[in-house]
Design a protein around this motif. Structure first.
Motif, PDB file in Angstrom:
ATOM      1  N   SER A  31       0.829  -1.209   0.000  1.00  0.00           N
ATOM      2  CA  SER A  31       0.000   0.000   0.000  1.00  0.00           C
ATOM      3  C   SER A  31       0.865   1.262   0.000  1.00  0.00           C
ATOM      4  CB  SER A  31      -0.964   0.006   1.181  1.00  0.00           C
ATOM      5  OG  SER A  31      -0.312   0.305   2.386  1.00  0.00           O
ATOM      6  N   LEU A  32       2.073   1.175   0.550  1.00  0.00           N
ATOM      7  CA  LEU A  32       2.980   2.321   0.546  1.00  0.00           C
ATOM      8  C   LEU A  32       3.689   2.490  -0.791  1.00  0.00           C
ATOM      9  CD1 LEU A  32       4.719   1.955   4.032  1.00  0.00           C
ATOM     10  CD2 LEU A  32       2.916   3.541   3.402  1.00  0.00           C
ATOM     11  N   THR A  33       4.109   1.387  -1.382  1.00  0.00           N
ATOM     12  CA  THR A  33       4.948   1.454  -2.582  1.00  0.00           C
ATOM     13  C   THR A  33       4.183   1.304  -3.884  1.00  0.00           C
ATOM     14  OG1 THR A  33       5.376  -0.918  -2.596  1.00  0.00           O
ATOM     15  CG2 THR A  33       6.904   0.471  -1.312  1.00  0.00           C
ATOM     16  N   ARG A  34       3.082   0.560  -3.850  1.00  0.00           N
ATOM     17  CA  ARG A  34       2.294   0.221  -5.044  1.00  0.00           C
ATOM     18  C   ARG A  34       3.151  -0.486  -6.098  1.00  0.00           C
ATOM     19  NH1 ARG A  34      -2.872   2.143  -5.521  1.00  0.00           N
ATOM     20  NH2 ARG A  34      -2.630   1.933  -7.738  1.00  0.00           N
ATOM     21  N   ASP A  35       4.173  -1.178  -5.653  1.00  0.00           N
ATOM     22  CA  ASP A  35       5.070  -1.916  -6.536  1.00  0.00           C
ATOM     23  C   ASP A  35       5.482  -3.196  -5.814  1.00  0.00           C
ATOM     24  OD1 ASP A  35       8.257  -2.349  -7.187  1.00  0.00           O
ATOM     25  OD2 ASP A  35       7.089  -1.792  -8.965  1.00  0.00           O
ATOM     26  N   ALA A  36       5.180  -4.348  -6.406  1.00  0.00           N
ATOM     27  CA  ALA A  36       5.412  -5.628  -5.732  1.00  0.00           C
ATOM     28  C   ALA A  36       6.887  -5.869  -5.422  1.00  0.00           C
ATOM     29  CB  ALA A  36       4.854  -6.773  -6.575  1.00  0.00           C
ATOM     30  N   ALA A  37       7.768  -5.568  -6.370  1.00  0.00           N
ATOM     31  CA  ALA A  37       9.201  -5.805  -6.141  1.00  0.00           C
ATOM     32  C   ALA A  37       9.730  -4.902  -5.032  1.00  0.00           C
ATOM     33  CB  ALA A  37       9.980  -5.586  -7.425  1.00  0.00           C
ATOM     34  N   GLU A  38       9.321  -3.649  -5.039  1.00  0.00           N
ATOM     35  CA  GLU A  38       9.761  -2.724  -4.002  1.00  0.00           C
ATOM     36  C   GLU A  38       9.184  -3.123  -2.644  1.00  0.00           C
ATOM     37  OE1 GLU A  38       9.928   2.086  -3.132  1.00  0.00           O
ATOM     38  OE2 GLU A  38       9.129   1.379  -5.035  1.00  0.00           O
ATOM     39  N   ALA A  39       7.937  -3.597  -2.642  1.00  0.00           N
ATOM     40  CA  ALA A  39       7.320  -4.067  -1.394  1.00  0.00           C
ATOM     41  C   ALA A  39       8.069  -5.282  -0.859  1.00  0.00           C
ATOM     42  CB  ALA A  39       5.843  -4.390  -1.621  1.00  0.00           C
ATOM     43  N   ASP A  40       8.450  -6.211  -1.746  1.00  0.00           N
ATOM     44  CA  ASP A  40       9.233  -7.378  -1.322  1.00  0.00           C
ATOM     45  C   ASP A  40      10.530  -6.945  -0.651  1.00  0.00           C
ATOM     46  OD1 ASP A  40       7.403  -9.246  -2.273  1.00  0.00           O
ATOM     47  OD2 ASP A  40       8.444  -9.520  -4.191  1.00  0.00           O
ATOM     48  N   ASP A  41      11.244  -6.007  -1.282  1.00  0.00           N
ATOM     49  CA  ASP A  41      12.504  -5.518  -0.719  1.00  0.00           C
ATOM     50  C   ASP A  41      12.284  -4.847   0.632  1.00  0.00           C
ATOM     51  OD1 ASP A  41      13.801  -6.421  -2.976  1.00  0.00           O
ATOM     52  OD2 ASP A  41      13.972  -4.433  -3.904  1.00  0.00           O
ATOM     53  N   LEU A  42      11.226  -4.067   0.722  1.00  0.00           N
ATOM     54  CA  LEU A  42      10.919  -3.356   1.957  1.00  0.00           C
ATOM     55  C   LEU A  42      10.576  -4.327   3.090  1.00  0.00           C
ATOM     56  CD1 LEU A  42      10.667  -0.519   3.156  1.00  0.00           C
ATOM     57  CD2 LEU A  42       8.333  -0.445   2.289  1.00  0.00           C
ATOM     58  N   VAL A  43       9.820  -5.365   2.780  1.00  0.00           N
ATOM     59  CA  VAL A  43       9.475  -6.378   3.781  1.00  0.00           C
ATOM     60  C   VAL A  43      10.726  -7.119   4.241  1.00  0.00           C
ATOM     61  CG1 VAL A  43       8.250  -8.563   4.152  1.00  0.00           C
ATOM     62  CG2 VAL A  43       7.089  -6.650   3.045  1.00  0.00           C
ATOM     63  N   GLN A  44      11.578  -7.475   3.288  1.00  0.00           N
ATOM     64  CA  GLN A  44      12.809  -8.187   3.642  1.00  0.00           C
ATOM     65  C   GLN A  44      13.673  -7.329   4.559  1.00  0.00           C
ATOM     66  OE1 GLN A  44      15.050  -9.555   0.271  1.00  0.00           O
ATOM     67  NE2 GLN A  44      16.629 -10.457   1.529  1.00  0.00           N
ATOM     68  N   GLU A  45      13.830  -6.062   4.220  1.00  0.00           N
ATOM     69  CA  GLU A  45      14.634  -5.174   5.046  1.00  0.00           C
ATOM     70  C   GLU A  45      13.986  -4.958   6.415  1.00  0.00           C
ATOM     71  OE1 GLU A  45      16.805  -0.816   4.717  1.00  0.00           O
ATOM     72  OE2 GLU A  45      15.952  -1.737   2.916  1.00  0.00           O
ATOM     73  N   THR A  46      12.670  -4.867   6.442  1.00  0.00           N
ATOM     74  CA  THR A  46      11.944  -4.695   7.701  1.00  0.00           C
ATOM     75  C   THR A  46      12.174  -5.879   8.626  1.00  0.00           C
ATOM     76  OG1 THR A  46      10.245  -3.318   6.683  1.00  0.00           O
ATOM     77  CG2 THR A  46       9.647  -4.461   8.726  1.00  0.00           C
ATOM     78  N   PHE A  47      12.035  -7.092   8.100  1.00  0.00           N
ATOM     79  CA  PHE A  47      12.207  -8.273   8.949  1.00  0.00           C
ATOM     80  C   PHE A  47      13.661  -8.455   9.372  1.00  0.00           C
ATOM     81  CE2 PHE A  47       7.875  -9.201   7.983  1.00  0.00           C
ATOM     82  CZ  PHE A  47       7.446  -9.951   9.074  1.00  0.00           C
ATOM     83  N   LEU A  48      14.598  -8.074   8.539  1.00  0.00           N
ATOM     84  CA  LEU A  48      16.006  -8.140   8.930  1.00  0.00           C
ATOM     85  C   LEU A  48      16.273  -7.176  10.087  1.00  0.00           C
ATOM     86  CD1 LEU A  48      18.842  -9.257   8.435  1.00  0.00           C
ATOM     87  CD2 LEU A  48      19.171  -7.433   6.752  1.00  0.00           C
TER      88      LEU A  48
END
Length: 161
Positions: A31-48
């Motif tokens: 919902s923040l990025t509206r881009d699946a690849a960017e959301a994936d990267d953001l989630v990965q960085e968040t969980f790290l």
């Protein structure tokens, strides 16, 4: 493998408390990025980041809200590091029109009548959400899609209730 028993218990605790929220964190990232690849990267960085700082998480508090706060701050920091200042006028660029990602998994969506009602109003809801200022839009998504309490939303967004 975790070399120490303390690390093993921290890993187990992280898996038990944080990992179940991965889908919700992804929906918020999308919902923040509206881009699946960017959301994936953001989630990965968040969980790290969350895993590295998990010792600062207070057991018994809302882990999902804690993860959302990390995600939101990570997103803001990425934009700042790209050389863009975030001002009130630029807030719309930070968070574009929020889609109703994840509503199809909600209990009220089950059944043909509920599906028809949601389909008929989805465009109107998205239009109404996109007309809101970005901070208000975030609050609506966190409350109505993710089910956070007002105090948790204020904590995620770093604002007073």
């Amino acid at each position: 493998m975790w070399p120490f028993s303390k690390a093993g218990s921290a890993k187990n605790r992280f898996e038990r408390e944080a990992m179940p929220h991965m889908d919700a964190v992804y929906r918020f990232a999308l919902s923040l990025t509206r881009d699946a690849a960017e959301a994936d990267d953001l989630v990965q960085e968040t969980f790290l980041k969350a895993f590295k700082a998990f010792d600062s998480f207070q057991e018994g508090t809302n882990c999902k809200a804690w993860l959302f706060r990390i995600l939101r701050n990570t997103r803001i920091n990425k934009i700042r590091s790209a050389g863009r200042e975030i001002g009130v006028d630029d807030a719309a660029e930070l968070i574009e029109a929020t889609t109703l990602v994840g509503w199809s998994e909600r209990a009220f969506y089950r059944g043909p009548e509920a599906a028809a009602v949601l389909a008929a109003t989805r465009d109107q809801l998205e239009e109404a959400l996109s007309s809101l200022p970005s901070d208000f839009r975030q609050a609506v998504v966190l409350a109505d899609v993710e089910g956070l309490a007002y105090q948790e939303i204020a904590d995620v967004m770093g604002t007073p209730i």
